[in-house]
Scaffold this active site. Structure first.
Site, PDB file in Angstrom:
ATOM      1  CG  HIS A 124      43.053 -13.659 -46.226  1.00 19.36           C
ATOM      2  ND1 HIS A 124      42.511 -14.201 -47.476  1.00 19.36           N
ATOM      3  CD2 HIS A 124      43.389 -12.362 -47.078  1.00 19.36           C
ATOM      4  CE1 HIS A 124      42.612 -13.537 -48.607  1.00 19.36           C
ATOM      5  NE2 HIS A 124      42.988 -12.452 -48.257  1.00 19.36           N
ATOM      6  N   GLY A 193      46.278 -24.246 -55.140  1.00 18.08           N
ATOM      7  CA  GLY A 193      45.207 -24.410 -54.549  1.00 18.08           C
ATOM      8  C   GLY A 193      44.519 -23.056 -54.152  1.00 18.08           C
ATOM      9  CB  THR A 194      44.471 -19.613 -54.518  1.00 21.61           C
ATOM     10  OG1 THR A 194      43.981 -18.580 -54.658  1.00 21.61           O
ATOM     11  CG2 THR A 194      45.821 -19.441 -55.321  1.00 21.61           C
ATOM     12  CG  ASN A 219      43.230 -25.071 -58.817  1.00 18.31           C
ATOM     13  OD1 ASN A 219      42.462 -25.740 -58.835  1.00 18.31           O
ATOM     14  ND2 ASN A 219      43.277 -23.764 -58.164  1.00 18.31           N
TER      15      ASN A 219
HETATM   16  P1  NAD Z   1      38.766 -21.055 -53.131  1.00 20.43           P
HETATM   17  O1  NAD Z   1      38.028 -21.870 -52.318  1.00 20.43           O
HETATM   18  O2  NAD Z   1      38.288 -19.843 -53.727  1.00 20.43           O
HETATM   19  O3  NAD Z   1      39.495 -21.797 -54.219  1.00 20.43           O
HETATM   20  C1  NAD Z   1      40.159 -23.067 -53.735  1.00 20.43           C
HETATM   21  C2  NAD Z   1      40.725 -23.673 -55.039  1.00 20.43           C
HETATM   22  O4  NAD Z   1      41.452 -24.601 -54.571  1.00 20.43           O
HETATM   23  C3  NAD Z   1      39.856 -23.888 -56.355  1.00 20.43           C
HETATM   24  O5  NAD Z   1      40.407 -23.150 -57.436  1.00 20.43           O
HETATM   25  C4  NAD Z   1      40.020 -25.561 -56.373  1.00 20.43           C
HETATM   26  O6  NAD Z   1      40.043 -25.891 -57.523  1.00 20.43           O
HETATM   27  C5  NAD Z   1      41.585 -25.813 -55.684  1.00 20.43           C
HETATM   28  N1  NAD Z   1      41.717 -27.153 -55.074  1.00 20.43           N
HETATM   29  C6  NAD Z   1      40.496 -27.810 -54.686  1.00 20.43           C
HETATM   30  N2  NAD Z   1      41.386 -29.050 -54.019  1.00 20.43           N
HETATM   31  C7  NAD Z   1      42.749 -28.972 -54.541  1.00 20.43           C
HETATM   32  C8  NAD Z   1      43.774 -29.525 -54.115  1.00 20.43           C
HETATM   33  N3  NAD Z   1      43.490 -30.968 -53.422  1.00 20.43           N
HETATM   34  N4  NAD Z   1      44.887 -29.255 -54.469  1.00 20.43           N
HETATM   35  C9  NAD Z   1      45.175 -27.925 -55.100  1.00 20.43           C
HETATM   36  N5  NAD Z   1      44.197 -27.244 -55.320  1.00 20.43           N
HETATM   37  C10 NAD Z   1      42.792 -27.765 -55.183  1.00 20.43           C
HETATM   38  O7  NAD Z   1      39.932 -20.605 -52.118  1.00 20.43           O
HETATM   39  P2  NAD Z   1      41.053 -19.117 -52.263  1.00 20.43           P
HETATM   40  O8  NAD Z   1      41.468 -19.157 -53.353  1.00 20.43           O
HETATM   41  O9  NAD Z   1      42.044 -19.700 -51.092  1.00 20.43           O
HETATM   42  O10 NAD Z   1      39.972 -18.131 -51.655  1.00 20.43           O
HETATM   43  C11 NAD Z   1      40.318 -17.238 -50.983  1.00 20.43           C
HETATM   44  C12 NAD Z   1      39.639 -17.188 -49.468  1.00 20.43           C
HETATM   45  O11 NAD Z   1      39.247 -18.200 -48.923  1.00 20.43           O
HETATM   46  C13 NAD Z   1      40.602 -16.716 -48.723  1.00 20.43           C
HETATM   47  O12 NAD Z   1      40.217 -15.341 -47.998  1.00 20.43           O
HETATM   48  C14 NAD Z   1      40.751 -17.750 -47.340  1.00 20.43           C
HETATM   49  O13 NAD Z   1      40.992 -16.773 -46.347  1.00 20.43           O
HETATM   50  C15 NAD Z   1      39.530 -18.460 -47.417  1.00 20.43           C
HETATM   51  N6  NAD Z   1      39.273 -19.726 -46.964  1.00 20.43           N
HETATM   52  C16 NAD Z   1      40.586 -20.219 -46.165  1.00 20.43           C
HETATM   53  C17 NAD Z   1      40.310 -21.289 -45.884  1.00 20.43           C
HETATM   54  C18 NAD Z   1      41.380 -22.382 -45.021  1.00 20.43           C
HETATM   55  O14 NAD Z   1      42.038 -21.334 -43.947  1.00 20.43           O
HETATM   56  N7  NAD Z   1      41.675 -23.301 -45.257  1.00 20.43           N
HETATM   57  C19 NAD Z   1      39.197 -22.335 -46.227  1.00 20.43           C
HETATM   58  C20 NAD Z   1      38.348 -21.730 -46.851  1.00 20.43           C
HETATM   59  C21 NAD Z   1      38.196 -20.473 -47.227  1.00 20.43           C
END
Ligand code: NAD
Ligand code: ZN
Length: 258
Positions: A124, A193-194, A219
């Protein structure tokens, strides 16, 4: 399955990783949560109170570039002073204990690179890159000096835009193909973590599974992928990933001894 005893699950995962020739890891916003980066859909996450179609689409940028730029400036501001956590470092260390690791991320926060992982496939894009809206120019940004107003391209003078993939846009084809090939060819796939809701990244794990990989999900919350995986750790990645790498190191060392 979710093993009832964490030690049993760690043993199973370690055995699979130790036997693997190729390992793939797909990460999402959750791996950065312990660094203090808000996740995508959490109550305090980026979209809480915002409409993605107002801020993260090519149409939004055409309509109101300054507003979109301000949103990304705010996200960049949030990232300044944020550091990789134990989960990012463990994945960087994993390359030393498995023959081949392909790290694929949906994150745009650059934290894998800061933890010293090389060759990360960023599906992304990256928040610390600007790219031209007309030509192919990309500028790597210095977090200390990025522009609060929209810069113009040094080559063609068109507006620059954040180097991330917006809703409705295609993923970078070469990166996606590399990620698909690695997922199809791996023996173990770690999904960390997705929420497994965003396409096409969420298809990589099922693709790996279809091609015979052992799939491990890390997760704390269940996801649509959970029923399909071979092993689940309902734990934060910063807790379990270092344990897995350490167990794998110990296993390798004991094999070298005998
Ligand atoms: P999402 O927010 O949809 O899901 C995050 C997941 O992480 C959840 O299922 C949650 O239960 C889990 N989680 C929370 N804390 C955790 C931990 N400590 N250890 C393991 N898992 C944990 O995120 P996603 O699936 O990556 O969604 C995709 C979109 O979000 C992408 O397009 C991405 O570009 C964008 N995004 C990126 C960032 C970043 O770069 N850090 C931040 C927010 C969103
Ligand atoms: Zn240009």
């Amino acid at each position: 399955m979710t093993a009832s005893k964490p030690e049993t699950a760690v043993n199973i995962a370690t055995d699979q990783l130790a036997a693997a020739r190729a390992v793939c890891c797909l990460t999402g916003a959750g791996i950065s949560a312990e660094s203090g980066v808000p996740t995508f859909r959490s109550p305090g996450g980026f979209w809480a109170g915002r409409r993605p179609e107002d801020l993260a689409t090519p149409e939004a940028f055409l309509r109101n570039p300054q507003e979109v730029w301000q949103f990304y400036s705010w996200r960049r501001e949030l990232l300044r002073g944020i550091h990789p956590n134990a989960g990012h470092f463990a994945l960087a260390a994993l390359t030393e204990v498995v023959p081949q690791l392909t790290l694929i991320t949906q994150n745009v926060d650059d934290l894998h690179r800061l933890a010293d992982s090389d060759g990360v496939l960023e599906l992304h894009g990256n928040l610390w890159v600007d790219r031209c809206t007309r030509c192919t120019r990309e500028n790597r940004l210095n977090p200390a000096e990025y522009s609060a107003t929209i810069p113009h391209c040094d080559d063609c003078c068109a507006m620059m835009r954040p180097g991330v993939i917006w809703f409705g846009e295609s993923l970078p084809i070469k990166t996606l193909q590399e990620a698909q090939n690695a997922s199809a060819a791996c023996d173990v796939m770690l999904v960390v973590g997705t929420s497994s809701l965003v396409h096409p990244a969420n298809a990589l794990a099922t693709w790996a599974k279809t091609n015979g990989a052992f799939v491990i999900e890390i997760n704390p919350e269940e996801t649509p992928l959970s029923p399909l995986v071979d092993l689940r750790f309902a734990l934060p990645s910063g807790e379990i990933l270092p344990q897995l790498v350490e167990a794998l190191r110990l296993k390798r060392r004991s094999h070298e001894t005998f």
